[in-house]
Design a protein around this motif. Sequence first.
Motif, PDB file in Angstrom:
ATOM      1  N   ASP A 165       3.159  -0.226   5.761  1.00 34.18           N
ATOM      2  CA  ASP A 165       2.937  -0.743   4.412  1.00 34.18           C
ATOM      3  C   ASP A 165       1.703  -1.639   4.368  1.00 34.18           C
ATOM      4  O   ASP A 165       0.959  -1.649   3.376  1.00 34.18           O
ATOM      5  N   GLN A 166       1.464  -2.386   5.426  1.00 34.19           N
ATOM      6  CA  GLN A 166       0.306  -3.271   5.456  1.00 34.19           C
ATOM      7  C   GLN A 166      -1.003  -2.521   5.676  1.00 34.19           C
ATOM      8  O   GLN A 166      -2.040  -2.871   5.099  1.00 34.19           O
ATOM      9  N   GLN A 167      -0.979  -1.466   6.490  1.00 30.96           N
ATOM     10  CA  GLN A 167      -2.208  -0.759   6.840  1.00 30.96           C
ATOM     11  C   GLN A 167      -2.435   0.507   6.013  1.00 30.96           C
ATOM     12  O   GLN A 167      -3.540   1.052   5.994  1.00 30.96           O
ATOM     13  N   GLY A 168      -1.399   1.008   5.332  1.00 28.97           N
ATOM     14  CA  GLY A 168      -1.554   2.220   4.525  1.00 28.97           C
ATOM     15  C   GLY A 168      -1.680   3.488   5.346  1.00 28.97           C
ATOM     16  O   GLY A 168      -2.208   4.502   4.855  1.00 28.97           O
ATOM     17  N   GLU A 169      -1.179   3.479   6.585  1.00 29.99           N
ATOM     18  CA  GLU A 169      -1.257   4.656   7.453  1.00 29.99           C
ATOM     19  C   GLU A 169       0.096   4.864   8.114  1.00 29.99           C
ATOM     20  O   GLU A 169       0.763   3.895   8.497  1.00 29.99           O
TER      21      GLU A 169
ATOM     22  N   ASN B 222       0.847  -1.191   0.000  1.00 26.84           N
ATOM     23  CA  ASN B 222       0.000   0.000   0.000  1.00 26.84           C
ATOM     24  C   ASN B 222       0.884   1.242   0.000  1.00 26.84           C
ATOM     25  O   ASN B 222       1.983   1.244   0.575  1.00 26.84           O
ATOM     26  N   THR B 223       0.417   2.275  -0.645  1.00 24.94           N
ATOM     27  CA  THR B 223       1.061   3.576  -0.486  1.00 24.94           C
ATOM     28  C   THR B 223       0.569   4.194   0.822  1.00 24.94           C
ATOM     29  O   THR B 223      -0.545   3.939   1.280  1.00 24.94           O
ATOM     30  N   VAL B 224       1.424   5.014   1.429  1.00 22.22           N
ATOM     31  CA  VAL B 224       1.089   5.655   2.706  1.00 22.22           C
ATOM     32  C   VAL B 224       1.076   7.160   2.455  1.00 22.22           C
ATOM     33  O   VAL B 224       2.121   7.825   2.468  1.00 22.22           O
ATOM     34  N   PHE B 225      -0.095   7.686   2.172  1.00 23.46           N
ATOM     35  CA  PHE B 225      -0.231   9.092   1.773  1.00 23.46           C
ATOM     36  C   PHE B 225      -0.033  10.032   2.952  1.00 23.46           C
ATOM     37  O   PHE B 225       0.675  11.037   2.852  1.00 23.46           O
ATOM     38  N   GLY B 226      -0.667   9.755   4.083  1.00 18.45           N
ATOM     39  CA  GLY B 226      -0.637  10.631   5.249  1.00 18.45           C
ATOM     40  C   GLY B 226      -1.995  10.590   5.924  1.00 18.45           C
ATOM     41  O   GLY B 226      -2.983  10.100   5.366  1.00 18.45           O
ATOM     42  N   VAL B 227      -2.060  11.119   7.124  1.00 19.37           N
ATOM     43  CA  VAL B 227      -3.302  11.072   7.877  1.00 19.37           C
ATOM     44  C   VAL B 227      -3.372  12.297   8.785  1.00 19.37           C
ATOM     45  O   VAL B 227      -2.342  12.780   9.270  1.00 19.37           O
ATOM     46  N   GLY B 228      -4.604  12.808   9.003  1.00 14.25           N
ATOM     47  CA  GLY B 228      -4.776  13.912   9.933  1.00 14.25           C
ATOM     48  C   GLY B 228      -5.652  15.011   9.380  1.00 14.25           C
ATOM     49  O   GLY B 228      -6.345  14.857   8.372  1.00 14.25           O
ATOM     50  N   ASP B 229      -5.604  16.134  10.072  1.00 15.94           N
ATOM     51  CA  ASP B 229      -6.392  17.309   9.726  1.00 15.94           C
ATOM     52  C   ASP B 229      -5.732  18.032   8.553  1.00 15.94           C
ATOM     53  O   ASP B 229      -4.566  18.426   8.627  1.00 15.94           O
ATOM     54  N   GLU B 230      -6.485  18.211   7.455  1.00 13.32           N
ATOM     55  CA  GLU B 230      -5.918  18.840   6.262  1.00 13.32           C
ATOM     56  C   GLU B 230      -5.707  20.340   6.431  1.00 13.32           C
ATOM     57  O   GLU B 230      -5.114  20.974   5.559  1.00 13.32           O
ATOM     58  N   LYS B 231      -6.198  20.899   7.524  1.00 17.97           N
ATOM     59  CA  LYS B 231      -5.949  22.308   7.850  1.00 17.97           C
ATOM     60  C   LYS B 231      -5.225  22.422   9.190  1.00 17.97           C
ATOM     61  O   LYS B 231      -5.381  23.407   9.913  1.00 17.97           O
ATOM     62  N   ALA B 232      -4.399  21.438   9.507  1.00 17.87           N
ATOM     63  CA  ALA B 232      -3.733  21.369  10.803  1.00 17.87           C
ATOM     64  C   ALA B 232      -2.691  22.474  10.948  1.00 17.87           C
ATOM     65  O   ALA B 232      -2.080  22.926   9.969  1.00 17.87           O
ATOM     66  N   ARG B 233      -2.454  22.865  12.192  1.00 15.19           N
ATOM     67  CA  ARG B 233      -1.397  23.828  12.503  1.00 15.19           C
ATOM     68  C   ARG B 233      -0.064  23.129  12.744  1.00 15.19           C
ATOM     69  O   ARG B 233       0.986  23.769  12.670  1.00 15.19           O
ATOM     70  N   TRP B 234      -0.109  21.813  13.040  1.00 18.31           N
ATOM     71  CA  TRP B 234       1.090  21.024  13.287  1.00 18.31           C
ATOM     72  C   TRP B 234       1.253  19.991  12.177  1.00 18.31           C
ATOM     73  O   TRP B 234       0.303  19.301  11.825  1.00 18.31           O
ATOM     74  N   LEU B 235       2.479  19.894  11.642  1.00 11.91           N
ATOM     75  CA  LEU B 235       2.780  18.874  10.627  1.00 11.91           C
ATOM     76  C   LEU B 235       4.017  18.112  11.077  1.00 11.91           C
ATOM     77  O   LEU B 235       5.109  18.686  11.205  1.00 11.91           O
ATOM     78  N   PHE B 236       3.845  16.814  11.332  1.00 11.98           N
ATOM     79  CA  PHE B 236       4.938  15.929  11.745  1.00 11.98           C
ATOM     80  C   PHE B 236       5.326  15.065  10.545  1.00 11.98           C
ATOM     81  O   PHE B 236       4.463  14.419   9.932  1.00 11.98           O
TER      82      PHE B 236
END
Length: 335
Positions: free
Chosen positions: A192-196, A168-182
């Motif tokens: 890879d198995q869960q895609g997250e 699986n590709t792992v695009f990213g997860v979270g708030d698309e207007k977040a103030r914090w980006l890790f």
Amino acid sequence: MSEEMKQDPGFGSSLALLDALGIGPVWVRRELAVEEIAAEQVQHQAAPALEAAAPDPAITSATPPPVPVNVVAPVARSAPAASPASPQAPAMPRRAAPVEEEGGPPSWLDEMDFAAAMEPVLIPEGDEDEEVPAVDPVIARIKTMDFPQLQQQVAGCRRCGLCEGRKNTVFGVGDEKARWLFIGEGPGRNEDQQGEPFVGPAGKLLDNMLLAMGVKRGANAYIANIVKCRPTDDNGRDRPPSPQEVASCLPYLQRQIELIQPTVLVALGKTAALSLLGLDPATPVSRLRGSVHRYQDLPLVVTYHPAYLLRTLNDKSKAWADLCLALSTYQAQAN
């Protein structure tokens, strides 16, 4: 020259005498053809007086011939005396000056090659064999995508060899207007198995770090990676992505940052920090910690990767100091 002077009986003889002595008028104004004809008539009328007033032939043989009426004699100018030993340059042929007309060259260019003076200057061009780098059409499209389009593009990406071994590709997860980006390095086996991103033990530790900051996964925070597919070695073990793999996948993350517009970025680990800051691969994380860096005018704080902290428990206090720096930076930006 006025007409009264030309009709003076003594004018013709004086003019002839001066021409015979080689000290004729140093400047004759070139006007229309009518004035040239009048000058020739005056010279013809003064011919008898010139013969009567001619000096000794021995003197006249050493003097230069009279200057023609239709040629402008140059004004005598003082020049530095040439050294006797220096050779004298041959005289250049004189070119008749162009007639001064409305819109034409001025008369002070009569001693110049006007055509050469107006010749355009050729600017040398670059090497025809020099290759101009082509613009990647995929990257050009990525810069215009929104989140759904970008996620779909990542799901079918085959820009590097990591696509051959992924589940699986792992695009990213979270708030698309977040103030914090890790931002981490890349997916591991669980991701890879869960895609997250950041699941398993390292993900649980990251969640605890966020809670200590008053931030929760999916709420005012977004988590992503430098590469979207799992890098593995020949034995199937996780490894850092290569520079070529980072270069192929980085445009996706750059577009995510442009869409999210976070207040503070936190780079988790060496690969994330060096990729975002464009630093030498030999730069240690310890040298980057404790300072606020900049990524496209956004503040960036560097700390250790959660997987590293699971192996090196003593550095957890250092990671907490980094998070405190990120918190103070966030508060300064908010105010």
